[in-house]
Design a protein around this motif. Structure first.
Motif, PDB file in Angstrom:
ATOM      1  N   ALA A 144      43.741  34.911  27.597  1.00  0.00           N
ATOM      2  CA  ALA A 144      43.307  34.806  29.293  1.00  0.00           C
ATOM      3  C   ALA A 144      44.534  35.559  29.878  1.00  0.00           C
ATOM      4  O   ALA A 144      45.866  35.362  29.526  1.00  0.00           O
ATOM      5  N   ASN A 145      43.911  36.232  30.913  1.00  0.00           N
ATOM      6  CA  ASN A 145      44.847  37.092  31.667  1.00  0.00           C
ATOM      7  C   ASN A 145      46.033  36.093  32.506  1.00  0.00           C
ATOM      8  O   ASN A 145      46.979  36.584  32.920  1.00  0.00           O
ATOM      9  N   ALA A 146      45.496  34.964  32.739  1.00  0.00           N
ATOM     10  CA  ALA A 146      46.691  34.180  33.497  1.00  0.00           C
ATOM     11  C   ALA A 146      46.476  32.663  33.362  1.00  0.00           C
ATOM     12  O   ALA A 146      45.337  32.287  32.850  1.00  0.00           O
ATOM     13  N   THR A 147      47.236  31.730  33.450  1.00  0.00           N
ATOM     14  CA  THR A 147      47.318  30.227  33.665  1.00  0.00           C
ATOM     15  C   THR A 147      47.835  29.808  34.958  1.00  0.00           C
ATOM     16  O   THR A 147      48.317  30.781  35.465  1.00  0.00           O
ATOM     17  N   TYR A 148      47.468  28.532  35.268  1.00  0.00           N
ATOM     18  CA  TYR A 148      47.971  27.903  36.408  1.00  0.00           C
ATOM     19  C   TYR A 148      49.399  27.774  36.245  1.00  0.00           C
ATOM     20  O   TYR A 148      50.011  27.962  35.167  1.00  0.00           O
ATOM     21  N   GLN A 149      50.275  27.938  37.180  1.00  0.00           N
ATOM     22  CA  GLN A 149      51.760  27.912  37.225  1.00  0.00           C
ATOM     23  C   GLN A 149      52.139  26.453  36.869  1.00  0.00           C
ATOM     24  O   GLN A 149      51.311  25.520  37.754  1.00  0.00           O
ATOM     25  N   ILE A 179      42.588  28.791  42.770  1.00  0.00           N
ATOM     26  CA  ILE A 179      43.708  28.978  43.624  1.00  0.00           C
ATOM     27  C   ILE A 179      43.768  30.165  44.458  1.00  0.00           C
ATOM     28  O   ILE A 179      42.876  31.286  44.005  1.00  0.00           O
ATOM     29  N   ARG A 180      44.346  30.148  45.323  1.00  0.00           N
ATOM     30  CA  ARG A 180      44.552  31.421  46.250  1.00  0.00           C
ATOM     31  C   ARG A 180      45.977  31.615  47.004  1.00  0.00           C
ATOM     32  O   ARG A 180      46.401  30.377  47.156  1.00  0.00           O
ATOM     33  N   THR A 222      50.438  28.519  48.624  1.00  0.00           N
ATOM     34  CA  THR A 222      49.488  28.561  47.525  1.00  0.00           C
ATOM     35  C   THR A 222      48.409  27.314  47.750  1.00  0.00           C
ATOM     36  O   THR A 222      48.705  26.280  47.943  1.00  0.00           O
ATOM     37  N   TYR A 223      47.111  27.800  47.705  1.00  0.00           N
ATOM     38  CA  TYR A 223      45.987  26.939  48.120  1.00  0.00           C
ATOM     39  C   TYR A 223      45.337  26.592  46.755  1.00  0.00           C
ATOM     40  O   TYR A 223      44.949  27.494  46.110  1.00  0.00           O
TER      41      TYR A 223
END
Length: 215
Positions: free
Chosen positions: A100-105, A156-157, A163-164
């Motif tokens: 996965a290119n990213a996960t949630y922080q 998220i954005r 961060t939304y």
């Protein structure tokens, strides 16, 4: 009085207006990424991580000639974390994950001022953003109890220092805002602002002060 030691946990990668992981399927033996997603549910003893769960791998290894991965349980939401008292669990890697290119922080936020007594620190509410995409609200430091609120995040954005987080349903006990969404997957939006003083966050409004601390 006890000053909190601020620790920012995890990592987050953002691109575009909404966050979606662009996952690439690869053979299990080739997966060396820290950020992964399960292609099907995986099990280690009584601990089960459901399919399509995004998380971070601590380490990869080999046991009895088979590929394994060690995973920190702290990063998950309550429903997964409650399955064990262990801080980390080892799983077999057998065509069960993909990159996965990213996960949630991962964020562990304590509500309060920059200095808290030991007693106040233990009883202060917590807001946790899990790596697998949940916003959880706890009434105290006891994370073994069921959270007061647990909401699945859909996107998220990031806009500057804000961060939304978007969800389909209301985030109970959190000052989220209802917005119009054609798909209804993004009806509720929670804003978390990173303040100028390190480790300080405003949740929803500037008055909703939280501090980033280790657990």
């Amino acid at each position: 009085m006890k000053r909190l030691k601020y620790v920012v946990l995890g990592a987050m990668s953002l691109s575009g207006l909404l966050f979606f992981s662009n996952n690439t399927q690869v053979e299990a033996r080739q997966v060396n990424s820290k950020n992964v997603m399960t292609t099907k549910s995986i099990r280690s003893g009584k601990v089960v991580i459901p399919a399509k769960t995004r998380f971070q791998v601590q380490t990869y290894g080999t046991e009895n000639g088979k590929r394994t991965m060690t995973v920190s349980m702290d990063q998950f939401n309550y429903q997964i974390r409650r399955q064990t008292t262990k801080s980390s669990v080892k799983f077999a890697v057998n065509n069960t994950i993909k990159k996965a290119n990213a996960t949630y922080q991962y964020l562990y936020l304590v509500k309060g001022k920059t200095t808290l007594s030991d007693a106040a620190y233990k009883t202060a509410p917590r807001l946790i953003i899990t790596t697998n995409g949940y916003a959880e609200y706890y009434k105290s430091s006891n994370l073994k109890q069921k959270p007061v609120s647990a909401t699945k995040l859909n996107a998220i954005r990031k806009n500057g220092n804000i961060t939304y987080y978007y969800a389909k349903t209301n985030m109970l006990k959190l000052p989220d805002k209802h917005i119009q969404s054609k798909t209804k997957k993004y009806n509720c939006r929670l804003a978390i602002r990173s303040n100028k003083n390190y480790g300080s966050y405003s949740v929803g409004t500037v008055k909703k002060l939280f501090l980033c601390a280790n657990g």
